[in-house]
Structure formats: structure tokens, C-alpha cells
Design a protein around this motif. Structure first.
Motif, PDB file in Angstrom:
ATOM      1  N   ALA A 220       0.826  -1.205   0.000  1.00  0.00           N
ATOM      2  CA  ALA A 220       0.000   0.000   0.000  1.00  0.00           C
ATOM      3  C   ALA A 220       0.863   1.259   0.000  1.00  0.00           C
ATOM      4  N   ARG A 221       0.374   2.293  -0.660  1.00  0.00           N
ATOM      5  CA  ARG A 221       0.960   3.620  -0.539  1.00  0.00           C
ATOM      6  C   ARG A 221       0.299   4.290   0.658  1.00  0.00           C
ATOM      7  N   VAL A 222       1.079   4.709   1.632  1.00  0.00           N
ATOM      8  CA  VAL A 222       0.560   5.189   2.916  1.00  0.00           C
ATOM      9  C   VAL A 222       0.887   6.672   3.073  1.00  0.00           C
ATOM     10  N   ASP A 223      -0.144   7.453   3.335  1.00  0.00           N
ATOM     11  CA  ASP A 223       0.013   8.870   3.636  1.00  0.00           C
ATOM     12  C   ASP A 223      -0.644   9.114   4.988  1.00  0.00           C
ATOM     13  N   TRP A 230       3.691   0.672   8.978  1.00  0.00           N
ATOM     14  CA  TRP A 230       3.452  -0.774   8.947  1.00  0.00           C
ATOM     15  C   TRP A 230       2.264  -1.146   8.058  1.00  0.00           C
ATOM     16  N   LEU A 231       1.375  -0.165   7.804  1.00  0.00           N
ATOM     17  CA  LEU A 231       0.216  -0.442   6.953  1.00  0.00           C
ATOM     18  C   LEU A 231       0.640  -0.778   5.523  1.00  0.00           C
ATOM     19  N   ARG A 232       1.844  -0.370   5.127  1.00  0.00           N
ATOM     20  CA  ARG A 232       2.295  -0.635   3.756  1.00  0.00           C
ATOM     21  C   ARG A 232       2.196  -2.121   3.428  1.00  0.00           C
ATOM     22  N   LEU A 233       2.720  -2.968   4.302  1.00  0.00           N
ATOM     23  CA  LEU A 233       2.633  -4.410   4.094  1.00  0.00           C
ATOM     24  C   LEU A 233       1.442  -5.021   4.824  1.00  0.00           C
ATOM     25  N   GLY A 234       1.049  -4.405   5.953  1.00  0.00           N
ATOM     26  CA  GLY A 234      -0.063  -4.949   6.716  1.00  0.00           C
ATOM     27  C   GLY A 234      -1.369  -4.930   5.938  1.00  0.00           C
ATOM     28  N   LEU A 235      -1.695  -3.809   5.301  1.00  0.00           N
ATOM     29  CA  LEU A 235      -2.925  -3.738   4.514  1.00  0.00           C
ATOM     30  C   LEU A 235      -2.815  -4.556   3.233  1.00  0.00           C
ATOM     31  N   MET A 236      -1.635  -4.589   2.642  1.00  0.00           N
ATOM     32  CA  MET A 236      -1.446  -5.442   1.476  1.00  0.00           C
ATOM     33  C   MET A 236      -1.860  -6.873   1.798  1.00  0.00           C
ATOM     34  N   ASP A 237      -1.388  -7.377   2.918  1.00  0.00           N
ATOM     35  CA  ASP A 237      -1.668  -8.755   3.289  1.00  0.00           C
ATOM     36  C   ASP A 237      -3.135  -8.936   3.663  1.00  0.00           C
ATOM     37  N   LEU A 238      -3.706  -7.974   4.412  1.00  0.00           N
ATOM     38  CA  LEU A 238      -5.106  -8.075   4.817  1.00  0.00           C
ATOM     39  C   LEU A 238      -6.015  -8.105   3.589  1.00  0.00           C
ATOM     40  N   ILE A 239      -5.790  -7.216   2.638  1.00  0.00           N
ATOM     41  CA  ILE A 239      -6.637  -7.146   1.440  1.00  0.00           C
ATOM     42  C   ILE A 239      -6.497  -8.423   0.616  1.00  0.00           C
ATOM     43  N   ALA A 240      -5.252  -8.915   0.465  1.00  0.00           N
ATOM     44  CA  ALA A 240      -5.035 -10.139  -0.311  1.00  0.00           C
ATOM     45  C   ALA A 240      -5.809 -11.307   0.284  1.00  0.00           C
ATOM     46  N   ASN A 241      -5.758 -11.437   1.609  1.00  0.00           N
ATOM     47  CA  ASN A 241      -6.463 -12.541   2.240  1.00  0.00           C
ATOM     48  C   ASN A 241      -7.974 -12.360   2.180  1.00  0.00           C
ATOM     49  N   PRO A 286      -3.305  -0.668  -3.484  1.00  0.00           N
ATOM     50  CA  PRO A 286      -4.020   0.051  -2.422  1.00  0.00           C
ATOM     51  C   PRO A 286      -3.348   1.403  -2.128  1.00  0.00           C
ATOM     52  N   GLU A 287      -4.164   2.379  -1.792  1.00  0.00           N
ATOM     53  CA  GLU A 287      -3.690   3.663  -1.279  1.00  0.00           C
ATOM     54  C   GLU A 287      -4.465   3.957  -0.006  1.00  0.00           C
ATOM     55  N   VAL A 288      -3.767   4.408   1.046  1.00  0.00           N
ATOM     56  CA  VAL A 288      -4.427   4.708   2.313  1.00  0.00           C
ATOM     57  C   VAL A 288      -3.973   6.080   2.785  1.00  0.00           C
ATOM     58  N   GLU A 289      -4.942   6.859   3.267  1.00  0.00           N
ATOM     59  CA  GLU A 289      -4.662   8.237   3.649  1.00  0.00           C
ATOM     60  C   GLU A 289      -5.432   8.565   4.932  1.00  0.00           C
ATOM     61  N   LEU A 290      -4.773   9.242   5.847  1.00  0.00           N
ATOM     62  CA  LEU A 290      -5.401   9.691   7.091  1.00  0.00           C
ATOM     63  C   LEU A 290      -5.550  11.212   7.033  1.00  0.00           C
ATOM     64  N   ARG A 291      -6.811  11.675   7.141  1.00  0.00           N
ATOM     65  CA  ARG A 291      -7.078  13.104   7.123  1.00  0.00           C
ATOM     66  C   ARG A 291      -8.141  13.427   8.172  1.00  0.00           C
ATOM     67  N   ASN A 292      -7.762  14.294   9.139  1.00  0.00           N
ATOM     68  CA  ASN A 292      -8.691  14.739  10.179  1.00  0.00           C
ATOM     69  C   ASN A 292      -9.328  13.572  10.924  1.00  0.00           C
ATOM     70  N   GLY A 293      -8.481  12.566  11.240  1.00  0.00           N
ATOM     71  CA  GLY A 293      -8.949  11.425  12.000  1.00  0.00           C
ATOM     72  C   GLY A 293      -9.789  10.438  11.219  1.00  0.00           C
ATOM     73  N   ARG A 294      -9.855  10.597   9.923  1.00  0.00           N
ATOM     74  CA  ARG A 294     -10.678   9.730   9.069  1.00  0.00           C
ATOM     75  C   ARG A 294      -9.783   9.062   8.029  1.00  0.00           C
ATOM     76  N   TRP A 295     -10.005   7.773   7.809  1.00  0.00           N
ATOM     77  CA  TRP A 295      -9.178   7.005   6.880  1.00  0.00           C
ATOM     78  C   TRP A 295      -9.882   6.849   5.538  1.00  0.00           C
ATOM     79  N   ARG A 296      -9.111   7.026   4.474  1.00  0.00           N
ATOM     80  CA  ARG A 296      -9.597   6.762   3.125  1.00  0.00           C
ATOM     81  C   ARG A 296      -8.727   5.671   2.505  1.00  0.00           C
ATOM     82  N   VAL A 297      -9.375   4.627   2.001  1.00  0.00           N
ATOM     83  CA  VAL A 297      -8.665   3.535   1.326  1.00  0.00           C
ATOM     84  C   VAL A 297      -9.192   3.432  -0.095  1.00  0.00           C
TER      85      VAL A 297
END
Length: 811
Positions: A220-223, A230-241, A286-297
Motif C-alpha cells: 500500500a501507498r501510505v500517507d 506498517w500499513l504498507r505491508l499490513g494492509l497489502m496482506d489483509l486485502i489479499a487474504n 491500495p492507497e491509504v490516507e489519514l485526514r482529520n482522524g478519518r481514513w480513506r482507502v
């Protein structure tokens, strides 16, 4: 492109759906058998060679013939065919096979409702209840923890008597099997089921996907700041499974990480528009972004003809990722998995974090994450299994046994079948490493029975692989090949390139045990290259050490030493102390064979000082065997006898008959050199030991011991029939170069001393090709040329002996 299907007899073969049906009843086939069937049917206009068929099924032609034969037997059985009737598949003698049945080819009409969307950029779909459908029904819940006690078998095994020429290589293969466990997804959180077997319907209503190749999820690309890296590989694995649970075949995360490492690296930039050479694979970024306490995937899924984008938002990154994966599954015409049995969010996050650390090869960090977690989390059975996996990789087998014995008491076979099965696989691996194969076999059997009813081909494949190794240790190659064939089908279904390469490694080790080192060597080299590309360091260094041992059997001593340089020093290449002792032993043996005795001795002394006498019992015995050889090479017979006696332990007898017998011979030779009358008694004892469990190789060495005893007496000619018989038995056992030289060297020497020089010269021709690299063979060239007519040959042979001897004493 719409792929045709085929009809023959009452069968229908659908390559796109990967299904074989007979009268509307689906017939289950391993993927290897299915691939072989499709290839033969598509090429029914001609005969297909064995190598060509192997390459079509396994991607390579250096597969054991027995595995191909077994695959064809299974396929013929499924078709109601046989080697006698050959209604569908005809054997072409000395060439291969040909499909001979009549076939009707059917090109179905394109159904827009069952295919992927047309090319083009899709509009993102909000993660509303209407969009997620069934995925929104039911609350998340963790697995039920059973309290009914289940008795765990942990008795000590009796040693298994190995009959092969070089069992030590295959016995030590157990060290690396357990390394795969670090890459097994923990399914008790119900996020990490692996892909179904080939041909499984994609949804409950029968809709089938038409992807010809598996999907893969990129890092994942993490911002979101450094703390969320850790979400870079963590979300990659979660989404794959998550996609696998939706029946979308998706490559294992380890394979993706290795592929990126091979291309450019594992960072986000490496995954950006990199050319992976997989045009038909659905590639998900995957791309993941945190803005104002809210996550966008956001997930963007692309292949050669499709481009789909979905986006979700939530207060938690992992929740947003799950919803994005579920939405993508819906866009692909697949039903998302049920959420009612999912793990609580905090447990899922801890599992994802530790998994990400493992993918990055940060085992210490994975352990620290667990230690910092809340006590309630650390008590979860999923976390106990994760800790055991970390301990197994670190070589702390006793802790693995203690932890998992307690855990298994908490897990019910009915309510926690998959988690219990995975725990049994981990425990069995620790038993193999502790040289308790019977305990391992019992646990593998139970794990296989539990996992066959679950959607966990990765775990089932590993259990079958482990049981195949136990069968290999017993010399039951038929059972071993059967289990390895089934294991390959499961690892392929799970998209697990690492597991598949592990199976190929074990097939190579079986070739070594069958006294075919020349066949095994290229197989090992291929496996090592794949492990290196996959970043599987422990498997890589073990395979490299196995290559060095095989090179020794082929008398390539200089090559073997150069091979050990690839993992030296061992502490820089492996975190497993048990494996490091093995690596040291192989390195020391290679140094001995090139005459560098001081360096070999230093390594042996250091390894003996660090080794655990219980956990490293076999390696310790091997090191004492090498010490005995070192002492004999220095001419200190009494020390050689003492070290050889220390080496002759029940553990070495049970797991490495080669070095056990070698130690016995060194002891006998040392006693004879010191005038010890017990040499004759020990020779008789060796014969009795061999006769209790005879095979050609053991019988050859018993004959050699008896021949050397007679040759040392007053009538050396009486020994010649024994030498001749020993050589015949070595030839019958496979004629490995190391064995051939070991027999011929004293045989030729006795012929020379008996005045039968012409016979000695004729015999020496068999080992002359190795006289420039093996001291024993070079010594024979000296003895047969000690006449005035051969003075030049004698001078050359003596120079070569001095070069090869190194620090070894010449007598």
C-alpha cells in the motif's frame, strides 16, 4: 477472450472455470492433474513428450519421473481409464503420452453478466450498506475458545533407521520446513482464509470468475505519518487474504514482496508503475490516507483489459480496507465473505502488525509488538500461535512445544478446526527439528484431517509437505511423493510460490537419498535461486549447504568450498542457531577435503562449544565424526579412535547412517593402526549391524571393512574377492563417485602389493577422472606408476598428491 470447453464421453472439461464434470457432477482433481489433462486435450493432434508435459504442468522439465507417472495414474483413474485400456490417454513408449479419445470442442457465447466490467476507469462506489450487500449483515465476532481438554501426544520416538547413502541432507531438511510457518496466515481471525482449490465456484449462486491468472495485491501507498508505515505491508496482506476469502485467487504476499525486491525494492515507489511481466494478472494497488482522524482507502485493480477503482472511508484503516476489498469483490461479480465470524478490531490489527513485521523479516519487532499489547490480547489463542511461530524460527523448540501443548488444550477440533490444524503443523515442525519424526507424523495426520475441511490450502499444503518429509526419512518414497504431489496442488491453489519451491527442494533431496546426486544438483541449484529471489533466507542457506554436500559426493571439493562461501559466516546469514551449527559442519567438511585442517578444526571446536548436546545431538555426532577424520589425517590414530567412539551415538545411527558407518570404519582403522586386537571384534560387529538391516550400500562397506582386515594380514590376496564384491555392491547401489573412490583406492593398493599391477592399472581407470581433485584417487595414480617406464607419470602424480594433501599427512 472466451476459452473453449471440451466434451468427450460423458465428460465436460472447462479450462476457464478449471472444472471437469461427468454428467453434471464435478470431479475433483489436483491442479497438476488438471493442467496435464488440459494440455493433452489441447494438443491431441500429436504425441506430447514427457519433458514437454512436465514443463506444461510444473513450469520445468527437471521433475522426478515418478511424480509425472503418479499424476497420470491419478488422472486416468478419474477418467475411468487405465494403463491397460488406455481409452483416453495412450502411453507412447520411450517418449511420452497422447490423447486418443474423440473430443468435441465447444465455444460458449459471451455472457456479459458473468464477466469483468469493460475496460475504462470506473466511478468509485461509496461504501454504503447497499454496496456491500451481504458483507454488512451480522456483527464482527472473534472465534469461540473451547475449554474441553484434548490430550497431546509428546512421547519420545525411537530412532528411525535410515537406509540411504546420504540421509543427513534430507534429515536436516526439517530445519527449513518450519520456516514456512512464518508466512502462514492465521485464519482464526477469519480474515485470512486462502484461495480455494482450482475449479471452485466463485460465489454461492454459481457465478464464476474468468481470470486466467491469479490476482496480486501490491504494497500500500501510505500517507499517514511514520507511525503508520506498517500499513504498507499490513494492509497489502489483509486485502489479499480478504480477496481470497471471496474466492478470488490471489498471490501470496511473500511472492509479491519477493517479486518487487527482485525488480527494484519493496518500497511504495518500487510498486508504482513497475513492469512486473504479468500482463494477464489482476494487479491491485491500495492507497491509504489519514485526514482529520478519518481514513480513506482506495483500491485500483488493473490488467490488460480492465481498470476498476473503488474507495471507502471509515474511522479505522483496517475497517476501511476490508470494506474496500468487499466492494472490489462485488465489482468483480463475487460475493464478499461473511463477517459474522471476524476477529475483533484490536486483535485483527495486532495480527496484521506482526504479519507486516514478519514480511519485512523483523522477527524481534514482531515479538516486541506482542509484548506491548494488552494482556487480554496476549491471551488470545491466535497470538499464542503467532508467538510459537516466532520461537520456531528462532530455534527455541522447547518453548514451542510448551506453548502449543497448552494452546491445543484450549482448541476444539469441532469449533476451532483450522486454528487447531495450524497449531498442530507448527508443533509437528518443532518435533521434526528435535528429531522426533513419529510424534511429528501423528500431529501432521491430525492436522491434515482437520484442514481438509477448511479453506486453508496454505496450511494443508504445509502439513502434507511435513508428512512427506517424515515418509522420506523412513525411506517410503512412494508415500513421500504422493504427499508432496498433493502438497504442491495446495500451495499452487494458495498462490504460495515459497511453498511450491519448498516441495521442489524436497523432491531434490529424495533424489539424493536415491543415490542420484548428479540429478539432484541442478534441482537444488534451481531451488536455491528461487529461494533467494523470494527472500527466504533460511531456506536459501540450507539449500546452499545441501548443494555443497552433493558436490562433495560428486568429488567437486573446491566447488563445495566455494559454495559454502555463499553463507559464510553463518551468523550473518541465519538467525537460527541450530541451522548455524549445520552450516558450520558443512563448511568444516569442505575445508577438510581441500586439506585446510587448521581452519576446519577451529570451526569444529567453536561449534562443539556452542552446540546443545540434546537439541543438536545429530550435528554434535557429525562434528565428532569429522574430528575423527581430522585426527586420522594427522596420523594420530588413538585420537581418531576416541572421537569416532564419541560419534557413534543412537541419534547418529538413527538419522545419519552414512556418518555413523564412517565413524565405525575410522574406529576400526585406528585400532588396527595402533595394534589393538579389538579391531577384529569391531569388524565382526559391523557385519552383524549391516546384516540386521541390509542394503547394497551398507553391505559394500561391511565387505570393505572385512577386505581391509584381510589386506592388513600376511596374505593380502585373500582380501581381493572381498574388495571385488564390495565394488559390485557399490555399483548396484548407484555408484556415487565418493563411494567408488573409497572402495577402489584400497583395492588398487592391495593389487599393487600383490604384484598384480596390470589389474590395478585397469581398475584405476575408473577413478582417473577424479585424480586431479581427490587425494585418494591421486594416491592411486602414484602407486600404479612406480616403475621406471612411468617416471614422468609418477612425477606428475606425486606433484598432484602434494598439492591436494594440504595439511594432511602423507603416508
Amino acid at each position: 477472450m472466451t476459452l473453449p470447453s471440451f466434451r468427450f464421453g460423458g465428460f465436460e472439461l472447462d479450462p476457464a472455470a478449471r472444472e471437469l464434470r461427468r454428467h453434471d457432477t464435478r470431479i475433483e482433481l489436483p491442479s497438476s492433474a488438471f493442467d496435464g489433462l488440459v494440455y493433452l486435450v489441447r494438443h491431441r493432434d500429436r504425441a506430447v513428450g514427457r519433458d514437454e508435459l512436465m514443463a506444461a504442468i510444473w513450469g520445468r522439465a527437471d521433475v522426478a519421473d515418478s511424480l509425472l507417472g503418479q499424476t497420470l495414474v491419478r488422472l486416468r483413474r478419474a477418467l475411468g481409464d487405465s494403463g491397460d485400456t488406455q481409452q483416453w490417454i495412450r502411453t507412447v513408449p520411450r517418449f511420452g503420452y497422447r490423447w486418443v479419445g474423440e473430443v468435441e470442442e465447444i465455444v460458449p457465447q459471451r455472457d456479459a453478466t458473468s464477466t469483468l466490467p469493460d475496460a475504462g476507469i470506473a466511478t468509485p462506489i461509496p461504501a454504503t450498506p447497499a454496496a456491500t450487500g451481504a458483507a454488512a449483515i451480522g456483527a464482527e465476532a472473534g472465534p469461540d475458545a473451547a475449554t474441553a481438554p484434548i490430550e497431546s501426544t509428546t512421547g519420545t520416538d525411537a530412532p528411525i533407521a535410515l537406509r540411504s547413502r546420504w540421509p543427513g541432507i534430507a534429515a536436516t531438511a526439517a530445519v527449513v520446513i518450519a520456516a514456512l510457518l512464518l508466512f502462514l496466515a492465521l485464519s482464526a481471525q477469519r480474515e485470512q482464509h486462502a484461495a480455494p482449490s482450482a475449479g471452485t465456484d466463485a460465489t454461492s449462486n454459481g457465478t464464476r470468475g474468468n481470470l486466467a491468472a491469479p490476482a496480486l495485491v501490491l504494497p500500500a501507498r501510505v500517507d499517514a505519518g511514520e507511525e503508520w508505515e506498517w500499513l504498507r505491508l499490513g494492509l497489502m496482506d489483509l486485502i489479499a487474504n480478504r480477496l481470497r476469502r471471496g474466492d478470488l485467487a490471489t498471490a501470496a504476499s511473500e511472492s509479491v514482496v519477493a517479486l518487487l525486491r527482485e525488480r527494484r525494492g519493496t518500497g511504495p515507489a518500487a510498486a508504482d508503475d513497475i513492469e512486473l511481466g504479468l500482463p494477464d494478472t489482476l494487479r491491485i494497488q491500495p492507497e491509504v490516507e489519514l485526514r482529520n482522524g478519518r481514513w480513506r482507502v482506495q483500491l485500483r485493480a488493473r490488467d490488460t483489459t480492465h481498470d476498476i477503482t473503488v474507495e471507502t472511508r471509515a474511522d479505522d484503516a483496517m475497517k476501511a480496507a476490508r470494506e474496500a476489498a468487499d466492494t472490489l469483490l462485488l465489482r468483480l461479480g463475487r460475493l464478499p465473505p461473511d463477517r459474522r465470524d471476524e476477529a475483533p478490531q484490536d486483535l485483527a490489527e495486532l495480527l496484521a502488525r506482526t504479519r507486516a513485521a514478519m514480511l519485512a523479516d523483523q522477527l524481534d519487532l514482531a515479538g516486541e509488538l506482542i509484548r506491548r499489547a494488552d494482556a487480554s490480547l496476549r491471551e488470545r489463542p491466535e497470538i499464542a500461535l503467532r508467538e510459537a511461530q516466532i520461537e520456531l524460527r528462532a530455534g527455541d523448540y522447547l518453548s514451542v512445544e510448551q506453548r502449543l501443548t497448552r494452546l491445543l488444550d484450549r482448541l476444539s477440533a469441532e469449533r476451532d478446526a483450522e486454528l487447531r490444524g495450524r497449531a498442530l503443523v507448527t508443533l509437528a515442525a518443532s518435533y521434526i527439528r528435535r528429531e522426533r519424526p513419529l510424534d511429528a507424523a501423528r500431529h501432521y495426520d491430525e492436522a491434515i484431517s482437520l484442514l481438509r475441511g477448511q479453506k486453508a490450502p496454505d496450511a494443508l499444503g504445509l502439513a502434507l509437505l511435513g508428512r512427506g518429509l517424515v515418509a522420506t526419512l523412513r525411506g517410503d518414497y512412494t508415500a513421500a511423493l504422493a504427499d508432496l504431489g498433493l502438497a504442491r496442488s495446495e500451495t499452487e491453489a494458495a498462490g504460495n510460490a515459497l511453498g511450491t519451491t519448498q516441495i521442489d527442494l524436497n523432491l531434490a533431496l529424495i533424489e539424493v537419498r536415491r543415490l542420484r546426486p548428479a540429478t539432484a544438483l541442478p534441482m537444488l541449484e534451481t531451488a536455491a535461486a528461487r529461494f533467494e529471489r523470494l527472500g527466504a533466507q533460511e531456506e536459501f542457506v540450507f539449500t546452499v549447504a545441501s548443494i555443497a554436500e552433493v558436490q562433495q559426493l560428486l568429488l567437486d571439493h573446491t566447488g563445495a568450498l566455494a559454495t559454502t562461501e555463499r553463507y559464510w559466516p553463518p551468523q550473518s546469514h541465519s538467525k537460527n542457531q541450530r541451522l548455524r551449527h549445520k552450516l558450520a559442519q558443512v563448511r568444516a567438511e569442505a575445508l577438510f577435503e581441500v586439506g585446510r585442517l587448521r581452519e576446519a578444526t577451529a570451526i569444529v571446536d567453536a561449534a562443539l562449544a556452542e552446540a546443545d548436546r540434546e537439541l543438536d545431538a545429530v550435528v554434535v555426532a557429525r562434528l565428532h565424526t569429522l574430528n575423527a577424520r581430522l585426527a586420522a589425517a594427522r596420523g594420530t590414530a588413538a585420537t581418531a579412535v576416541r572421537e569416532a567412539q564419541l560419534a557413534q551415538t543412537p541419534q547418529l545411527e538413527g538419522y545419519d547412517a552414512t556418518r555413523y558407518l564412517q565413524a565405525w570404519l575410522i574406529e576400526i582403522r585406528g585400532r588396527r593402526a595402533t595394534g589393538d586386537a579389538a579391531a577384529q571384534q569391531r569388524t565382526a560387529a559391523l557385519r552383524a549391524w549391516v546384516d540386521a538391516d541390509p542394503d547394497p550400500w551398507r553391505q559394500a562397506y561391511a565387505q570393505l571393512a572385512e577386505a581391509e582386515a584381510l589386506a592388513a594380514g600376511s596374505a593380502p590376496e585373500a582380501s581381493l574377492p572381498h574388495f571385488e564384491q564390495a565394488l559390485k555392491q557399490i555399483d548396484a547401489s548407484g555408484g556415487v563417485p565418493d563411494d567408488v573412490v573409497e572402495i577402489i583406492a584400497p583395492y588398487a593398493d592391495t593389487l599393487v602389493r600383490s604384484g598384480r599391477l596390470d589389474e590395478a592399472r585397469a581398475l584405476s581407470a575408473r577413478i582417473a577422472p577424479w585424480s586431479d581433485r581427490d587425494l585418494r584417487a591421486a594416491g592411486v595414480m602414484v602407486r600404479i606408476n612406480q616403475t621406471p617406464a612411468h617416471s614422468e607419470a609418477l612425477d606428475a602424480a606425486q606433484r598432484r598428491v602434494r598439492e591436494l594433501a594440504g595439511e594432511r599427512e602423507l603416508r
